[in-house]
Design an enzyme around this catalytic site. Structure first.
Site, mmCIF file in Angstrom:
data_model
loop_
_atom_site.group_PDB
_atom_site.id
_atom_site.type_symbol
_atom_site.label_atom_id
_atom_site.label_comp_id
_atom_site.label_asym_id
_atom_site.label_seq_id
_atom_site.Cartn_x
_atom_site.Cartn_y
_atom_site.Cartn_z
ATOM 1 N N CYS A 143 53.388 -82.971 133.965
ATOM 2 C CA CYS A 143 53.915 -82.869 132.604
ATOM 3 C C CYS A 143 53.999 -81.388 132.240
ATOM 4 C CB CYS A 143 52.954 -83.591 131.656
ATOM 5 S SG CYS A 143 53.378 -83.451 129.920
ATOM 6 N N CYS A 198 61.283 -81.384 131.473
ATOM 7 C CA CYS A 198 60.305 -82.414 131.074
ATOM 8 C C CYS A 198 60.397 -83.492 132.136
ATOM 9 C CB CYS A 198 60.683 -82.976 129.703
ATOM 10 S SG CYS A 198 59.858 -84.531 129.286
HETATM 11 N N1 DGL Z 1 56.706 -85.545 130.384
HETATM 12 C C1 DGL Z 1 56.291 -84.490 129.570
HETATM 13 C C2 DGL Z 1 56.795 -83.143 130.037
HETATM 14 O O1 DGL Z 1 57.057 -82.953 131.208
HETATM 15 C C3 DGL Z 1 56.386 -84.531 128.091
HETATM 16 C C4 DGL Z 1 56.665 -85.697 127.346
HETATM 17 C C5 DGL Z 1 56.065 -85.754 125.968
HETATM 18 O O2 DGL Z 1 56.536 -85.098 125.030
HETATM 19 O O3 DGL Z 1 55.114 -86.486 125.872
HETATM 20 O O4 DGL Z 1 56.914 -82.235 129.257
#
Ligand code: DGL
Length: 279
Positions: free
Chosen positions: A83, A196
Site C-alpha cells: 500500500c 495506489c
Molecule cells: N491501496 C492503497 C495504496 O496503495 C490505498 C488505498 C486506501 O486509500 O485505502 O495507496
C-alpha cells in the site's frame, strides 16, 4: 546442531505477511505469488478501515501497527506493506518498532522513477490517494526523480471504495476514472503512474479512458523482485519445494467481500487457490 538446522528450516518455511487497507494489495500479492510460488503467503485486507487515503498519518500508523502485529503473531518471516499510502505514513516507524526482529519490512512508492525514465515528452501523471500525494515521502520522491520531468498529480477520491465493492466497471467507477484522468490528458501526460495498489484492478478501464498510446505503470513486479532479493540476502528463502499456501484474511463487513476477494485473486492464471478467512 540438528536442532539449529531444524529451527532454521522452520524459520524459512514461515509465511510472508502482506498488508493493505483492503483488497488493493492483492494486485501485489499476485506478483509475489507468481515470482515466489513456493513461499507461503498470508495477506491481511484491512477493509473495515478502508480507505486509508483520507486518514491522518497517525491513524494509518495505528492500523498498520495492529495489522503487522496480527501477521507477526501468525508467524510472518517478512512484512510487505502492499500500500503506497500506508508506506508513506508508517513504513519508517514500523521498521523502527520491529528493528529488534531483524526481518525484512518492504514498502512501496508510486513509480515516478520508472515513469520519468520511459516518458517520451517529459510529462508524467500520477494517480494516487490524497494521503500519498500529501506525504513528505512523495515530495522526496519528486525531488529525487521528478526534477527533469513535469509531474501532474491527481487524487482519486472514491475510487478505492468502488474497487473494495468489486465495482470495476460500473457507471460510477467509469465516471470517476474519466474525471480523474482528464486533468492528466489535458496536460498531455504520455505516461501515467498507478500510485495506489487498488488501481491495477481497473487498469483496463483506465487504459480505455486514456487511449492505447498512454503508458500505464505500477510497481507490483518491482516489489516482488525486491522481496525476492531481500529474502536471499537475509537467508530466509524457503527450502520447501511444494505448492505454497495462500491465506487471505479480511475484516470486511460487506456481505459480498468473499466474492470480491475471489474474483480479484482469481482473475489471473498464475494464482492458485487461496483460503479466505474472516477476523
Ligand atoms: N491501496 C492503497 C495504496 O496503495 C490505498 C488505498 C486506501 O486509500 O485505502 O495507496
Amino acid at each position: 546442531m540438528t536442532t539449529n538446522l531444524t529451527q532454521n528450516q522452520l524459520s524459512k518455511a514461515r509465511p510472508i505477511g502482506v498488508l493493505d487497507s483492503g483488497v488493493g494489495g492483492l494486485s501485489v500479492l499476485k506478483h509475489i505469488h507468481a515470482l515466489l510460488p513456493q513461499e507461503h503467503l498470508i495477506y491481511f485486507a484491512d477493509s473495515k478501515h478502508a480507505p486509508y487515503g483520507n486518514k491522518t498519518p497517525k491513524q494509518i500508523e495505528q492500523r498498520v501497527f495492529a495489522v503487522a502485529k496480527f501477521l507477526l503473531a501468525h508467524g510472518a518471516k517478512a512484512l510487505v506493506i502492499a500500500c503506497n499510502t500506508a508506506t508513506a505514513a508508517a513504513a519508517e516507524s514500523l521498521r523502527e518498532k520491529y528493528a529488534f526482529l531483524d526481518i525484512p519490512i518492504i514498502g512501496m512508492e508510486p513509480a515516478v522513477k520508472p515513469a520519468a525514465e520511459v516518458t517520451k515528452n517529459g510529462i508524467i501523471g500520477v494517480l494516487a490517494t490524497s494521503g500519498t500525494l500529501k506525504s513528505a515521502q512523495f515530495a522526496a520522491l519528486l525531488e529525487s526523480y521528478g526534477r527533469n520531468v513535469q509531474v501532474v498529480t491527481q487524487a482519486c477520491i472514491g475510487l478505492v471504495e468502488q474497487i473494495e465493492l468489486g465495482e470495476l466497471n460500473s457507471p460510477k467507477t467509469l465516471h470517476l476514472i474519466m474525471r480523474y484522468t482528464k486533468p492528466l490528458l489535458d496536460e498531455h501526460a504520455d505516461t501515467i503512474v498507478l500510485g495506489c495498489t487498488h488501481y491495477p484492478f481497473v487498469k483496463s478501464a483506465i487504459q480505455q479512458a486514456v487511449g492505447p498510446d498512454i503508458h500505464l505503470i505500477h510497481t507490483g513486479i518491482a516489489l516482488a523482485r525486491q522481496l525476492q532479493k531481500k529474502l536471499v540476502e537475509c537467508d530466509l528463502s524457503t527450502f520447501e519445494n511444494k505448492k505454497a499456501n495462500v491465506i487471505i484474511w479480511t475484516n470486511s463487513i460487506e456481505p459480498n467481500s468473499e466474492l470480491v476477494i475471489k474474483s480479484l485473486w482469481g482473475s489471473n492464471s498464475v494464482t492458485s487457490e487461496a483460503e479466505i478467512r474472516h477476523v
